[in-house]
Design a protein around this motif. Structure first.
Motif, PDB file in Angstrom:
ATOM      1  N   SER A 245       0.851  -1.188   0.000  1.00 38.82           N
ATOM      2  CA  SER A 245       0.000   0.000   0.000  1.00 38.82           C
ATOM      3  C   SER A 245       0.888   1.240   0.000  1.00 38.82           C
ATOM      4  CB  SER A 245      -0.910  -0.009   1.232  1.00 38.82           C
ATOM      5  OG  SER A 245      -0.133  -0.061   2.420  1.00 38.82           O
ATOM      6  N   ASP A 246       0.276   2.404  -0.134  1.00 38.17           N
ATOM      7  CA  ASP A 246       1.055   3.648  -0.182  1.00 38.17           C
ATOM      8  C   ASP A 246       1.953   3.814   1.037  1.00 38.17           C
ATOM      9  OD1 ASP A 246       0.464   4.684  -2.649  1.00 38.17           O
ATOM     10  OD2 ASP A 246      -1.289   5.785  -1.967  1.00 38.17           O
ATOM     11  N   ASP A 247       1.407   3.476   2.226  1.00 39.71           N
ATOM     12  CA  ASP A 247       2.184   3.652   3.459  1.00 39.71           C
ATOM     13  C   ASP A 247       2.992   2.409   3.816  1.00 39.71           C
ATOM     14  OD1 ASP A 247       0.206   1.910   4.236  1.00 39.71           O
ATOM     15  OD2 ASP A 247      -0.663   3.231   5.767  1.00 39.71           O
ATOM     16  N   GLU A 248       2.960   1.379   2.951  1.00 38.18           N
ATOM     17  CA  GLU A 248       3.704   0.126   3.126  1.00 38.18           C
ATOM     18  C   GLU A 248       3.280  -0.633   4.379  1.00 38.18           C
ATOM     19  OE1 GLU A 248       7.927   0.584   2.529  1.00 38.18           O
ATOM     20  OE2 GLU A 248       7.658   2.077   0.953  1.00 38.18           O
ATOM     21  N   THR A 249       2.079  -0.337   4.882  1.00 39.93           N
ATOM     22  CA  THR A 249       1.538  -1.092   6.016  1.00 39.93           C
ATOM     23  C   THR A 249       1.071  -2.466   5.571  1.00 39.93           C
ATOM     24  OG1 THR A 249       0.808   0.948   7.079  1.00 39.93           O
ATOM     25  CG2 THR A 249      -0.212  -1.091   7.840  1.00 39.93           C
ATOM     26  N   TYR A 250       0.462  -2.524   4.397  1.00 39.09           N
ATOM     27  CA  TYR A 250      -0.041  -3.777   3.845  1.00 39.09           C
ATOM     28  C   TYR A 250       0.876  -4.239   2.727  1.00 39.09           C
ATOM     29  CZ  TYR A 250      -4.268  -2.613   6.418  1.00 39.09           C
ATOM     30  OH  TYR A 250      -5.159  -2.302   7.422  1.00 39.09           O
ATOM     31  N   MET A 251       1.226  -5.528   2.754  1.00 38.95           N
ATOM     32  CA  MET A 251       2.108  -6.092   1.740  1.00 38.95           C
ATOM     33  C   MET A 251       1.652  -7.488   1.366  1.00 38.95           C
ATOM     34  SD  MET A 251       5.901  -4.875   3.104  1.00 38.95           S
ATOM     35  CE  MET A 251       6.699  -5.481   1.619  1.00 38.95           C
ATOM     36  N   ALA A 252       1.956  -7.878   0.141  1.00 43.10           N
ATOM     37  CA  ALA A 252       1.622  -9.216  -0.339  1.00 43.10           C
ATOM     38  C   ALA A 252       2.747  -9.729  -1.219  1.00 43.10           C
ATOM     39  CB  ALA A 252       0.320  -9.195  -1.128  1.00 43.10           C
ATOM     40  N   VAL A 253       2.972 -11.041  -1.178  1.00 47.33           N
ATOM     41  CA  VAL A 253       3.996 -11.687  -2.006  1.00 47.33           C
ATOM     42  C   VAL A 253       3.326 -12.792  -2.813  1.00 47.33           C
ATOM     43  CG1 VAL A 253       6.264 -12.761  -2.074  1.00 47.33           C
ATOM     44  CG2 VAL A 253       5.612 -11.354  -0.107  1.00 47.33           C
ATOM     45  N   PHE A 254       3.551 -12.780  -4.130  1.00 47.83           N
ATOM     46  CA  PHE A 254       2.972 -13.788  -5.010  1.00 47.83           C
ATOM     47  C   PHE A 254       4.065 -14.492  -5.802  1.00 47.83           C
ATOM     48  CE2 PHE A 254      -0.673 -11.048  -4.354  1.00 47.83           C
ATOM     49  CZ  PHE A 254      -1.767 -11.915  -4.386  1.00 47.83           C
ATOM     50  N   ALA A 255       3.873 -15.787  -6.005  1.00 51.85           N
ATOM     51  CA  ALA A 255       4.648 -16.522  -6.998  1.00 51.85           C
ATOM     52  C   ALA A 255       3.908 -16.365  -8.323  1.00 51.85           C
ATOM     53  CB  ALA A 255       4.751 -17.998  -6.620  1.00 51.85           C
ATOM     54  N   VAL A 256       4.648 -16.068  -9.402  1.00 53.75           N
ATOM     55  CA  VAL A 256       3.981 -15.780 -10.675  1.00 53.75           C
ATOM     56  C   VAL A 256       4.587 -16.561 -11.845  1.00 53.75           C
ATOM     57  CG1 VAL A 256       3.182 -13.481 -10.026  1.00 53.75           C
ATOM     58  CG2 VAL A 256       5.481 -13.747 -10.972  1.00 53.75           C
ATOM     59  N   LYS A 257       5.451 -17.500 -11.565  1.00 55.32           N
ATOM     60  CA  LYS A 257       6.114 -18.209 -12.666  1.00 55.32           C
ATOM     61  C   LYS A 257       5.135 -19.073 -13.453  1.00 55.32           C
ATOM     62  CE  LYS A 257      10.220 -20.909 -13.789  1.00 55.32           C
ATOM     63  NZ  LYS A 257      11.453 -21.546 -13.261  1.00 55.32           N
TER      64      LYS A 257
END
Length: 358
Positions: A245-257
């Motif tokens: 998010s803009d304030d980097e409070t929320y983050m997500a990591v995805f595998a996309v291969k």
């Protein structure tokens, strides 16, 4: 004997002609080193530009485009286009048996200072390479002057992976698309009267990424995922996709291969941790429950899930011993601790976040 001699001479002639064509690496290193002359003044067109470029830096696709322009074939399709009215040209082979590995497209913009900006891009498909060339054309002096700084207007999101440059036939926007397995990233450069500027970045299926994240994390539309970065967690040469998010409070990591898989995330209850070869999120998992969920990666895909959990004993008010599950099956604490120790301390990568347009 005479027939054999003719065949040998033809073969020799074909080889000599082929040798005249430059590799894309040669074009890339040389195109910005000298000015070119192009007659025609204000009426100079895109085909003249391609011809002048071809004379200076001959390539297979450039030669074939010139041949096509002189042929009696009068059609335009997705593979061969000469559009003098809009200032656009394209050559790409539609023959699956062709050995040609190049594509050429070129366009022209009118500049606010009375000059023109010509662009030509050469793309190689097998060992991915793009050579993007820009020239300022002064119709008074009939001179094409290289503008090398414009060839660097795009910085790939992750080094070593393919992208495509789409010069405009209609409109003025220059588009560059990046491809990382399941992930497609599109950068659209607008025209400011002198050059392409201010790339607007969109990610295909962005709504699906956000919806997948919201299914597992305390996430609201007040904090949308607005920035992205690519980082290689398991060091296999292929990146994982990070959002924040803009304030980097929320983050997500995805595998996309191979597909879109949520690996870990961060919200107001859980914190994201990044290791060499794994990612995790740690925090509360409900009333009186603490957990850390590890995702171990191999070749940019989920390999192993390890869950560490501790629950409150409501009689004593203290947390009980940790329990562990590996891919849903209970394992011993010694086995689990061996796995977590192998990760070492969490890393703190310095992401180069890029803004996403929603």
């Amino acid at each position: 004997m005479r027939k054999l001699l003719i065949i040998l001479l033809s073969f020799f002639f074909l080889n000599v002609c082929a040798q005249k064509n430059m590799s894309l690496e040669q074009v890339k290193s040389q195109w910005s080193t000298r000015n070119l002359k192009m007659a025609g003044g204000e009426k100079a067109n895109i085909l003249q530009f391609v011809q002048v470029f071809q004379n200076a830096y001959p390539t297979y696709s450039g030669g074939e485009l010139i041949k096509f322009s002189k042929s009696k074939v009068k059609y335009e399709n997705n593979d061969k286009v000469i559009d003098l009215k809009n200032g656009y040209a394209l050559y790409s082979e539609d023959d699956p048996d062709s050995d040609n590995d190049e594509q050429l497209n070129a366009c022209v913009w009118k500049r606010s200072n009375g000059h023109k900006l010509y662009a030509l891009n050469l793309h190689r498909f097998s060992t991915e390479l793009d050579v993007l060339c820009f020239y300022d054309y002064n119709p008074q002096t009939e001179t094409l002057t290289p503008e090398k700084k414009l060839s660097r207007l795009f910085t790939p999101s992750f080094p070593g992976y393919k992208y495509r440059v789409f010069l405009p036939q209609n409109g003025k926007d220059l588009v560059i698309e990046e491809f990382f397995g399941y992930l497609n990233i599109k950068h659209t450069f607008s025209w400011d009267g002198m050059q392409p500027v201010k790339p607007q970045t969109t990610i295909e299926r962005m709504d699906s990424y956000q919806a997948t994240f919201s299914e597992s994390f305390m996430f609201t539309e007040e904090h949308p995922l607005t920035k992205y970065a690519l980082s290689d967690v398991d060091l296999d040469g292929f990146p994982e996709l990070f959002f924040c998010s803009d304030d980097e409070t929320y983050m997500a990591v995805f595998a996309v291969k191979l597909t879109m898989d949520l690996l870990a995330g961060q919200d107001d209850r859980r914190e994201l941790h990044i290791f060499k070869g794994a990612v995790s999120h740690a925090g509360t998992c409900g009333a009186g429950c603490m957990s850390e969920n590890y995702c171990f990666l191999k070749k940019s895909s989920e390999k192993t899930w390890l869950t560490e959990m501790s629950e409150v004993d409501f009689e004593t008010g203290e947390y009980g011993p940790n329990t562990y599950k590996l891919n849903g099956q209970e394992i011993s604490s010694s086995e689990a601790e061996k796995m977590t120790r192998s990760l070492g301390e969490p890393m703190s990568p310095q992401f180069k976040w890029k803004k996403i347009v929603r």
